[in-house]
Design an enzyme around this catalytic site. Structure first.
Site, mmCIF file in Angstrom:
data_model
loop_
_atom_site.group_PDB
_atom_site.id
_atom_site.type_symbol
_atom_site.label_atom_id
_atom_site.label_comp_id
_atom_site.label_asym_id
_atom_site.label_seq_id
_atom_site.Cartn_x
_atom_site.Cartn_y
_atom_site.Cartn_z
ATOM 1 N N ASN A 9 0.870 -1.171 0.000
ATOM 2 C CA ASN A 9 0.000 0.000 0.000
ATOM 3 C C ASN A 9 0.909 1.224 0.000
ATOM 4 O O ASN A 9 1.451 1.593 1.033
ATOM 5 C CB ASN A 9 -0.882 -0.025 1.263
ATOM 6 C CG ASN A 9 -1.707 1.241 1.399
ATOM 7 O OD1 ASN A 9 -1.789 2.036 0.464
ATOM 8 N ND2 ASN A 9 -2.313 1.437 2.558
ATOM 9 N N TRP A 10 1.048 1.807 -1.174
ATOM 10 C CA TRP A 10 1.986 2.939 -1.300
ATOM 11 C C TRP A 10 1.400 4.239 -0.774
ATOM 12 O O TRP A 10 2.101 5.241 -0.707
ATOM 13 C CB TRP A 10 2.400 3.114 -2.770
ATOM 14 C CG TRP A 10 3.409 2.106 -3.212
ATOM 15 C CD1 TRP A 10 4.054 1.168 -2.437
ATOM 16 C CD2 TRP A 10 3.932 1.955 -4.540
ATOM 17 N NE1 TRP A 10 4.922 0.446 -3.210
ATOM 18 C CE2 TRP A 10 4.866 0.908 -4.507
ATOM 19 C CE3 TRP A 10 3.686 2.592 -5.760
ATOM 20 C CZ2 TRP A 10 5.571 0.486 -5.640
ATOM 21 C CZ3 TRP A 10 4.372 2.178 -6.887
ATOM 22 C CH2 TRP A 10 5.310 1.145 -6.824
ATOM 23 N N LYS A 11 0.122 4.251 -0.471
ATOM 24 C CA LYS A 11 -0.537 5.476 -0.002
ATOM 25 C C LYS A 11 -0.248 6.609 -1.016
ATOM 26 O O LYS A 11 -0.156 6.342 -2.207
ATOM 27 C CB LYS A 11 -0.082 5.804 1.414
ATOM 28 C CG LYS A 11 -0.232 4.580 2.336
ATOM 29 C CD LYS A 11 -0.035 4.858 3.769
ATOM 30 C CE LYS A 11 -0.192 3.543 4.542
ATOM 31 N NZ LYS A 11 -0.173 3.723 5.981
ATOM 32 N N GLU A 97 -6.970 5.353 7.507
ATOM 33 C CA GLU A 97 -6.704 6.738 7.084
ATOM 34 C C GLU A 97 -7.921 7.317 6.377
ATOM 35 O O GLU A 97 -8.238 8.499 6.526
ATOM 36 C CB GLU A 97 -5.452 6.780 6.196
ATOM 37 C CG GLU A 97 -4.191 6.586 7.034
ATOM 38 C CD GLU A 97 -3.023 5.960 6.298
ATOM 39 O OE1 GLU A 97 -3.037 5.906 5.057
ATOM 40 O OE2 GLU A 97 -2.084 5.510 6.985
ATOM 41 N N GLU A 166 -5.897 -4.383 10.785
ATOM 42 C CA GLU A 166 -4.900 -3.329 10.938
ATOM 43 C C GLU A 166 -5.206 -2.524 12.198
ATOM 44 O O GLU A 166 -6.007 -1.575 12.153
ATOM 45 C CB GLU A 166 -4.939 -2.387 9.728
ATOM 46 C CG GLU A 166 -4.567 -3.050 8.423
ATOM 47 C CD GLU A 166 -3.834 -2.087 7.512
ATOM 48 O OE1 GLU A 166 -2.746 -2.425 7.061
ATOM 49 O OE2 GLU A 166 -4.352 -0.972 7.277
ATOM 50 N N SER A 212 3.065 -1.698 10.555
ATOM 51 C CA SER A 212 4.510 -1.769 10.821
ATOM 52 C C SER A 212 5.107 -3.139 10.526
ATOM 53 O O SER A 212 5.973 -3.618 11.262
ATOM 54 C CB SER A 212 4.812 -1.316 12.255
ATOM 55 O OG SER A 212 4.389 0.022 12.443
ATOM 56 N N GLY A 233 2.687 -0.881 4.396
ATOM 57 C CA GLY A 233 2.794 0.525 4.005
ATOM 58 C C GLY A 233 4.252 0.916 3.828
ATOM 59 O O GLY A 233 4.866 0.647 2.797
HETATM 60 P P1 PGA Z 1 2.582 0.605 7.706
HETATM 61 O O1 PGA Z 1 1.142 0.840 7.031
HETATM 62 O O2 PGA Z 1 3.113 -0.691 7.188
HETATM 63 O O3 PGA Z 1 3.405 1.804 7.265
HETATM 64 O O4 PGA Z 1 2.367 0.580 9.190
HETATM 65 C C1 PGA Z 1 0.248 -0.224 6.878
HETATM 66 C C2 PGA Z 1 -1.025 0.247 6.220
HETATM 67 O O5 PGA Z 1 -1.415 1.413 6.415
HETATM 68 O O6 PGA Z 1 -1.673 -0.505 5.477
#
Ligand code: PGA
Length: 249
Positions: A9-11, A97, A166, A212, A233
């Site tokens: 998930n590159w956001k 988010e 999550e 994480s 992420g």
């Molecule tokens: P992260 O994000 O691996 O940076 O904690 C995970 C996610 O938002 O799907």
């Protein structure tokens, strides 16, 4: 047998150029990987470049959002059919988010889940509790409510949905859930799915852990009975760390 699934998930990160460079770096690092399914979810504008760069690799393309109507006067939105056209197999829905920053509630997420399935895209539905909810011993209740509302009137489709557990406090913080806690919650999610659907159907649904995840901790999560993969992420932004996660064995 549930095939492990690792999703990037590159956001809101990476240009079109960055996307192409990432794929060039990633493909050699993943050569010979056949037992793990991999998907990358870039921004909408990078979808065509990603699809082109990944063509023939077996790595899937996904999106990070969609709108629930197939077409029409919805300025600024992207429809499920457009995502199909862009080659998407997956779409991330219900991410914390979007729930927290964009104000998406369970009714909206439910419409999006149904629209994705109607178009033949597999939703990756994210659920999870906040730190305060965990501290108040409400984690199970919160996740159960999210599942029942987000999956309302959603009939079971084989291979048709993925759930990502999550915990909000673990996302982007560097503080991951312990594998014991993640197993406890993913096992609970499977029992909720067995109540919404049938036991054998619930057994076939892949449940990911997200929050994480890094090359150093992925193996612990993957060793748990009800964890079938990860939604990644921060550690998915570099080809070497993402490849390290895919090669968890
Ligand atoms: P992260 O994000 O691996 O940076 O904690 C995970 C996610 O938002 O799907």
């Amino acid at each position: 047998m549930r095939t492990p699934l690792i999703v990037a998930n590159w956001k809101m990160n990476k240009s079109i150029r960055d996307t192409e460079t990432f794929v060039q770096d990633l493909l050699p690092l993943l050569s010979g990987v056949t037992e793990v399914e991999v998907a990358v979810c870039p921004s909408f504008v990078s979808l065509p470049a990603l699809r082109g760069a990944l063509s023939g690799s077996g790595i899937r393309v996904g999106a990070q959002n969609l709108f629930w109507e197939m077409k029409g006067a919805y300025t600024g939105e992207i429809s499920p059919l457009m995502l199909v056209d862009a080659g998407c197999s997956y779409v991330i829905l219900g991410h914390s988010e979007r729930r927290q920053i964009m104000g998406e509630n369970d009714a909206i997420i439910n419409r999006k889940v149904r629209a994705a399935l109607d178009a033949g895209i597999t939703p990756i539905l994210c659920v999870g509790e906040t730190l305060q909810e965990r501290e108040n011993h409400m984690a199970r209740e919160v996740v159960k409510e999210q599942l029942s509302r987000d999956l309302k009137d959603v009939s079971f489709a084989p291979g048709g949905m993925v759930i990502a557990y999550e915990p909000v406090w673990a996302i982007g913080t560097g503080v991951n859930a312990s594998s014991d806690d993640a197993q406890e919650m993913t096992g609970f999610i499977r029992s909720c799915l067995a109540r919404l659907y049938r036991r054998e159907q619930a057994e076939s649904i892949r449940i990911l852990y997200g929050g994480s995840v890094k090359p150093e901790n992925i193996a612990e999560f993957m060793a748990e009975e009800d964890i079938d993969g990860a939604l990644v992420g921060g550690a998915s932004l570099q080809a070497d760390s993402f490849a390290g996660i895919v090669r968890f064995k």
